[in-house]
Write a protein that holds these residues in place. Structure first.
Motif, PDB file in Angstrom:
ATOM      1  N   ILE A  66       3.420  -2.116  -1.498  1.00 24.62           N
ATOM      2  CA  ILE A  66       2.663  -2.945  -2.440  1.00 24.62           C
ATOM      3  C   ILE A  66       1.473  -3.588  -1.734  1.00 24.62           C
ATOM      4  O   ILE A  66       0.437  -3.840  -2.337  1.00 24.62           O
ATOM      5  CB  ILE A  66       3.592  -3.982  -3.107  1.00 24.62           C
ATOM      6  N   MET A  67       1.606  -3.802  -0.425  1.00 22.98           N
ATOM      7  CA  MET A  67       0.518  -4.355   0.377  1.00 22.98           C
ATOM      8  C   MET A  67      -0.760  -3.512   0.241  1.00 22.98           C
ATOM      9  O   MET A  67      -1.870  -4.019   0.350  1.00 22.98           O
ATOM     10  CB  MET A  67       0.971  -4.409   1.846  1.00 22.98           C
ATOM     11  N   PHE A  68      -0.590  -2.232  -0.022  1.00 26.18           N
ATOM     12  CA  PHE A  68      -1.721  -1.316  -0.179  1.00 26.18           C
ATOM     13  C   PHE A  68      -2.028  -1.048  -1.648  1.00 26.18           C
ATOM     14  O   PHE A  68      -2.714  -0.078  -1.965  1.00 26.18           O
ATOM     15  CB  PHE A  68      -1.432   0.012   0.533  1.00 26.18           C
ATOM     16  N   ASN A  69      -1.474  -1.899  -2.518  1.00 29.25           N
ATOM     17  CA  ASN A  69      -1.641  -1.712  -3.954  1.00 29.25           C
ATOM     18  C   ASN A  69      -1.113  -0.335  -4.374  1.00 29.25           C
ATOM     19  O   ASN A  69      -1.661   0.302  -5.277  1.00 29.25           O
ATOM     20  CB  ASN A  69      -3.110  -1.884  -4.361  1.00 29.25           C
ATOM     21  N   ARG A  70      -0.100   0.098  -3.690  1.00 28.63           N
ATOM     22  CA  ARG A  70       0.512   1.413  -3.936  1.00 28.63           C
ATOM     23  C   ARG A  70       1.923   1.187  -4.487  1.00 28.63           C
ATOM     24  O   ARG A  70       2.792   0.670  -3.783  1.00 28.63           O
ATOM     25  CB  ARG A  70       0.583   2.203  -2.632  1.00 28.63           C
ATOM     26  N   VAL A  71       2.128   1.546  -5.748  1.00 21.31           N
ATOM     27  CA  VAL A  71       3.439   1.392  -6.371  1.00 21.31           C
ATOM     28  C   VAL A  71       4.220   2.685  -6.171  1.00 21.31           C
ATOM     29  O   VAL A  71       3.804   3.753  -6.616  1.00 21.31           O
ATOM     30  CB  VAL A  71       3.316   1.061  -7.868  1.00 21.31           C
ATOM     31  N   ILE A  72       5.324   2.557  -5.478  1.00 24.53           N
ATOM     32  CA  ILE A  72       6.231   3.684  -5.268  1.00 24.53           C
ATOM     33  C   ILE A  72       7.348   3.542  -6.297  1.00 24.53           C
ATOM     34  O   ILE A  72       8.012   2.500  -6.356  1.00 24.53           O
ATOM     35  CB  ILE A  72       6.833   3.664  -3.837  1.00 24.53           C
ATOM     36  N   ARG A  73       7.546   4.557  -7.092  1.00 22.58           N
ATOM     37  CA  ARG A  73       8.638   4.531  -8.057  1.00 22.58           C
ATOM     38  C   ARG A  73       9.885   5.103  -7.382  1.00 22.58           C
ATOM     39  O   ARG A  73       9.790   5.977  -6.521  1.00 22.58           O
ATOM     40  CB  ARG A  73       8.257   5.329  -9.289  1.00 22.58           C
ATOM     41  N   ILE A  74      11.046   4.603  -7.793  1.00 25.24           N
ATOM     42  CA  ILE A  74      12.313   5.042  -7.197  1.00 25.24           C
ATOM     43  C   ILE A  74      13.220   5.585  -8.294  1.00 25.24           C
ATOM     44  O   ILE A  74      13.383   4.956  -9.344  1.00 25.24           O
ATOM     45  CB  ILE A  74      13.015   3.876  -6.467  1.00 25.24           C
ATOM     46  N   LEU A  75      13.799   6.733  -8.025  1.00 20.16           N
ATOM     47  CA  LEU A  75      14.802   7.316  -8.894  1.00 20.16           C
ATOM     48  C   LEU A  75      16.056   7.511  -8.055  1.00 20.16           C
ATOM     49  O   LEU A  75      16.006   8.172  -7.019  1.00 20.16           O
ATOM     50  CB  LEU A  75      14.321   8.664  -9.447  1.00 20.16           C
TER      51      LEU A  75
END
Length: 179
Positions: A66-75
């Motif tokens: 999130i620090m890089f404004n990057r949202v990683i989705r998790i499944l």
């Protein structure tokens, strides 16, 4: 039981963790990290897929990104809605984390159908995954089971390996894209 069946477990565990971190650092070189972080950076969206019991390090990684404004989705294996896999496009990225390969074996048919780029992080060197992924990251050259069937395994790689790898991956991403 074999995992903890040592008279001097503390020293054994310490030794195994030291061996594991050295092996991961040696096996997963900067070229491999560069490919993974470039794929993450260049993808429209990133989905990380993992068995529920292994999701904690992925959630930590998600928060760091999130620090890089990057949202990683998790499944995870306990997710109710897996339709997200079918909604992915060619400019998306799926990273499957399965140190033993057991989870990857279970979902292999589903992953094969996904249109997105796919990377597997594992220690299982079975040929079963060869046609399912665009890239496979092996955590170690010391631990290399090769099995097309589910094998119960517990060792330092299954307990600590993914956390260590993801810390190194985040650092590589940070060093490359901090500005």
């Amino acid at each position: 039981m074999q995992y903890t069946d040592y008279d001097d477990y503390k020293n054994h565990l310490n030794s195994e963790i030291t061996r594991m971190t050295a092996s991961i650092a040696e096996t997963v070189n900067s070229r491999i990290f560069d490919r993974v972080i470039a794929a993450m950076h260049d993808s429209r969206q990133v989905l990380m897929v993992v068995a529920e019991q292994s999701a904690s390090p992925i959630r930590d990684f998600q928060q760091q990104m999130i620090m890089f404004n990057r949202v990683i989705r998790i499944l995870t294996s306990s997710s109710q809605d897996v339709s997200v896999l079918n909604s992915l496009e060619e400019d998306d990225l799926v990273i499957v984390c399965s140190v033993t390969g057991n989870f990857a074996i279970v979902i292999n048919d589903d992953i094969r159908q996904v249109k997105a780029k796919k990377i597997l992080i594992t220690n299982n060197r079975t040929t079963l995954f060869a046609n399912s992924y665009n890239g496979i990251v092996y955590l170690s050259s010391l631990e290399n089971p090769s099995s097309k069937k589910i094998n119960p395994r517990r060792n330092v790689y299954t307990v600590y390996g993914l956390s260590y790898f993801l810390d190194l991956l985040f650092h590589a991403y940070y060093m490359r894209y901090q500005n």
